[in-house]
Design an enzyme around this catalytic site. Structure first.
Site, PDB file in Angstrom:
ATOM      1  N   ARG A   1       2.797  12.626  -0.616  1.00 15.65           N
ATOM      2  CA  ARG A   1       2.841  11.711   0.530  1.00 15.65           C
ATOM      3  C   ARG A   1       3.687  10.497   0.193  1.00 15.65           C
ATOM      4  O   ARG A   1       3.146   9.443  -0.132  1.00 15.65           O
ATOM      5  CB  ARG A   1       1.432  11.217   0.847  1.00 15.65           C
ATOM      6  CG  ARG A   1       0.514  12.294   1.347  1.00 15.65           C
ATOM      7  CD  ARG A   1      -0.743  11.645   1.886  1.00 15.65           C
ATOM      8  NE  ARG A   1      -1.579  12.645   2.534  1.00 15.65           N
ATOM      9  CZ  ARG A   1      -2.463  12.366   3.472  1.00 15.65           C
ATOM     10  NH1 ARG A   1      -2.645  11.119   3.863  1.00 15.65           N
ATOM     11  NH2 ARG A   1      -3.181  13.319   4.018  1.00 15.65           N
TER      12      ARG A   1
ATOM     13  N   ASP B   1       5.602   7.146   0.682  1.00 12.87           N
ATOM     14  CA  ASP B   1       5.365   6.039   1.616  1.00 12.87           C
ATOM     15  C   ASP B   1       6.589   5.709   2.463  1.00 12.87           C
ATOM     16  O   ASP B   1       7.688   6.158   2.165  1.00 12.87           O
ATOM     17  CB  ASP B   1       5.020   4.785   0.816  1.00 12.87           C
ATOM     18  CG  ASP B   1       3.519   4.652   0.647  1.00 12.87           C
ATOM     19  OD1 ASP B   1       2.787   5.096   1.539  1.00 12.87           O
ATOM     20  OD2 ASP B   1       3.102   4.108  -0.398  1.00 12.87           O
TER      21      ASP B   1
ATOM     22  N   ARG C   1       4.637   2.817  -8.188  1.00 12.76           N
ATOM     23  CA  ARG C   1       5.133   1.476  -7.893  1.00 12.76           C
ATOM     24  C   ARG C   1       4.324   0.399  -8.615  1.00 12.76           C
ATOM     25  O   ARG C   1       4.881  -0.620  -9.039  1.00 12.76           O
ATOM     26  CB  ARG C   1       5.146   1.250  -6.379  1.00 12.76           C
ATOM     27  CG  ARG C   1       6.238   2.069  -5.685  1.00 12.76           C
ATOM     28  CD  ARG C   1       6.003   2.257  -4.202  1.00 12.76           C
ATOM     29  NE  ARG C   1       5.826   0.998  -3.511  1.00 12.76           N
ATOM     30  CZ  ARG C   1       5.388   0.871  -2.257  1.00 12.76           C
ATOM     31  NH1 ARG C   1       5.069   1.965  -1.566  1.00 12.76           N
ATOM     32  NH2 ARG C   1       5.269  -0.306  -1.715  1.00 12.76           N
TER      33      ARG C   1
END
Lengths: 254, 254
Positions: free
Chosen positions: B50, B52, B197
């Site tokens: 998934r 972002d 991240r």
């Protein structure tokens, strides 16, 4: 009045070229607006060349006059705070009174990128010419060699701007492949309207077999635009290097 | 029903991430629409992760089921004619019935780019984290080394999705500088929400001197998100490599 030279970079996708125009956002108008905010008076900026809509610059030189007391080394930071992210000033310095970003420029280099692969690359959208048919870069180089030297370049310019002469000197036109990316570096003492893009289109047509690469010498001599190849799309074109020498200001930007 | 695996690339700036959502354009929904046009029936596509909003993929794997007779080798071209320029399918092949783009994936690599220069680069807007303060990549590497191995990664994930366990295995986290570009390649058997991240943000904080690089081991052991560094912005993140092994489908995409 101080005469200030700026070195900048821009990603030209959002702009209708360098030159100020009515009803269209240009790099020059955007820069003039930012400069006026910084120096506190209206500013006229002269650029080193009229890049077209969608054309980029890895290096670009412009100059303007101001009596502002702002230290010149502060200018890049001050300008960048007023500029959108796709235009960046990397350097600023004072030049002599007669310096002119286009008039003092003796030589410049454009680099044209072709993404030569059967499958498109999403990271090169508007940044390279997507060309799915395989191109032989050695054939392109043979065509490119015909442009080097002093010639009348009428066969590879678009009509649009008045010029006194269509004779220019091309110093190099180097075609190199790195994986799927073909880069064409073209250096000349000046470029006619669309000249770099038409030279690339002509080298591509030679690689396509539309004419033998050596025939480019005759095409050039014929001065007939329709005999040469097409004007390559703007997104692949980048201004990359500039040489200045007006006797007083002598420098090289790359 | 055939089970088809697709290899794709996308420039994620225009998308609200991979996953189909209401009232937002996602990569998956865009791809499902294109696939439905090609195979002639509604399609559900499963992605390998998934990503972002604003995150990119140099390589991405997805799969879907169809009874269409279209030859699988024609699929990339057929899909690309229905896709916008920022999503490209580079390969398609038939996989066994039980293959699942996320479930069969045993290892993946993300690469994070930091543009570390005092002056912004317009060509890296939305494609790298512009970080004007000089970062010492050797300090970042020492912090990065603390993440390698099997650990509970609760300290570097954002809450948002339910997961059974926050334990993952990181195979490598390599920090390299090339000029002004710092690349962080992180390979793991799985990534928690925002984990890559937050790991990059933590290595940057170590280089900033917010904590010693070796303290990252304790921060990780503490399982407290607020003790670690910030979540780096999405535009610098790229999915870059994937490894598949479910016993029947064994391959590597890079």
């Amino acid at each position: 009045m101080k005469n200030i030279a700026l070195v900048l970079k821009y990603e030209g996708s959002a702009y209708h070229g360098w030159q100020v125009q009515k009803n269209a956002v240009s790099v020059a108008a955007t820069l003039e607006k930012a400069a006026a905010m910084v120096v506190g008076h209206p500013v006229h900026i002269t650029g080193c060349g009229r890049t077209d809509a969608g054309v980029h610059a890895k290096r670009y030189v412009a100059n303007f006059r101001t009596d502002s007391g702002i230290p010149v080394e502060r200018l890049p930071y001050a300008l960048n705070t007023h500029l959108p992210e796709d235009i960046v000033v990397s350097d600023a310095f004072e030049v002599h009174e007669g310096f002119n970003a286009i008039g003092s420029c003796v030589k410049k280099e454009y680099t044209y990128l072709i993404y030569n692969s059967r499958i498109r690359d999403p990271f090169y959208v508007n940044r390279a010419w997507f060309y799915p048919k395989r191109l032989d870069e050695t054939v392109m180089q043979r065509a490119a060699d015909c442009f080097v030297g002093t010639h009348d370049f009428a066969a590879v310019r678009s009509v649009g701007t008045d010029v006194k002469s269509t004779v220019r000197k091309v110093y190099h036109f180097d075609v190199e492949r790195e994986g799927e990316l073909i880069s064409c570096r073209i250096c000349a003492n000046g470029f006619l309207y669309n000249m770099a893009r038409a030279m690339v289109g002509t080298a591509v047509y030679a690689a396509e077999g539309k004419f033998p690469p050596e025939a480019v010498a005759d095409i050039l001599a014929g001065k007939n635009r329709t005999a040469a190849g097409p004007t390559a799309p703007p997104g692949g074109l980048y201004m990359t290097r500039l040489w200045y020498d007006d006797g007083k200001a002598v420098f090289h930007v790359e």
